[in-house]
Write a protein that holds these residues in place. Structure first.
Motif, PDB file in Angstrom:
ATOM      1  N   MET A  86       0.838  -1.204   0.000  1.00  0.00           N
ATOM      2  CA  MET A  86       0.000   0.000   0.000  1.00  0.00           C
ATOM      3  C   MET A  86       0.873   1.254   0.000  1.00  0.00           C
ATOM      4  N   ALA A  87       1.983   1.239   0.721  1.00  0.00           N
ATOM      5  CA  ALA A  87       2.889   2.391   0.723  1.00  0.00           C
ATOM      6  C   ALA A  87       3.504   2.586  -0.653  1.00  0.00           C
ATOM      7  N   LEU A  88       3.890   1.503  -1.305  1.00  0.00           N
ATOM      8  CA  LEU A  88       4.439   1.584  -2.657  1.00  0.00           C
ATOM      9  C   LEU A  88       3.399   2.138  -3.621  1.00  0.00           C
ATOM     10  N   ALA A  89       2.166   1.698  -3.498  1.00  0.00           N
ATOM     11  CA  ALA A  89       1.094   2.202  -4.360  1.00  0.00           C
ATOM     12  C   ALA A  89       0.878   3.692  -4.115  1.00  0.00           C
ATOM     13  N   PHE A  95       3.836  10.202  -7.351  1.00  0.00           N
ATOM     14  CA  PHE A  95       4.729  10.554  -8.437  1.00  0.00           C
ATOM     15  C   PHE A  95       3.962  10.787  -9.744  1.00  0.00           C
ATOM     16  N   LEU A  96       2.932  10.028  -9.909  1.00  0.00           N
ATOM     17  CA  LEU A  96       2.162  10.164 -11.149  1.00  0.00           C
ATOM     18  C   LEU A  96       1.184  11.324 -11.089  1.00  0.00           C
ATOM     19  N   GLY A  97       1.139  12.002  -9.968  1.00  0.00           N
ATOM     20  CA  GLY A  97       0.303  13.188  -9.835  1.00  0.00           C
ATOM     21  C   GLY A  97      -1.119  12.893  -9.496  1.00  0.00           C
TER      22      GLY A  97
END
Length: 99
Positions: A86-89, A95-97
Motif C-alpha cells: 500500500m505504501a508503494l502504491a 509521483f504520477l500526480g
C-alpha cells in the motif's frame, strides 16, 4: 535330678517339627517379599504411566505453541507485506500526480 532322656524317635519328631516350623517361617517371608515386590512393581508402573502422560501432554502443548507462533508469523508477514504494498502504491500515485 537328671532331666529325662529323650528317645531317638522323639528327637527325630522334635527335629522334624522344628524343620516344619522353619519352613513355614520361610514361606511366610517369601510370601511377604512377593507381596512387597508386586506392590513396588505396581507403583513403578503407575509412576511410569504418569510420566508418559505428562510427556505426551507436554509434547502436545509444544506443538500447539509452535503452530500458534507459525500462524502469527504468517499473518504478521502478510500484514507487513500488505502495508508495504500500500505504501508503494501511494508513492507511485504521488509521483504520477494522482490526487
Amino acid at each position: 535330678m537328671n532331666p529325662p532322656e529323650i528317645s531317638t524317635e522323639e528327637q527325630a519328631a522334635l527335629f522334624a517339627e522344628q524343620m516344619r516350623h522353619a519352613l513355614d517361617l520361610l514361606r511366610a517371608e517369601v510370601d511377604s517379599l512377593r507381596v512387597q515386590n508386586n506392590h513396588d512393581r505396581d507403583m513403578a508402573n503407575l509412576r511410569l504411566t504418569g510420566l508418559e502422560t505428562a510427556v505426551h501432554d507436554h509434547e502436545m502443548r509444544i506443538r500447539a505453541d509452535t503452530d500458534g507462533v507459525t500462524q502469527f508469523k504468517m499473518w504478521a508477514g502478510l500484514a507487513s507485506g500488505g502495508s508495504g504494498l500500500m505504501a508503494l502504491a501511494a508513492l507511485i500515485r504521488s509521483f504520477l500526480g494522482g490526487g
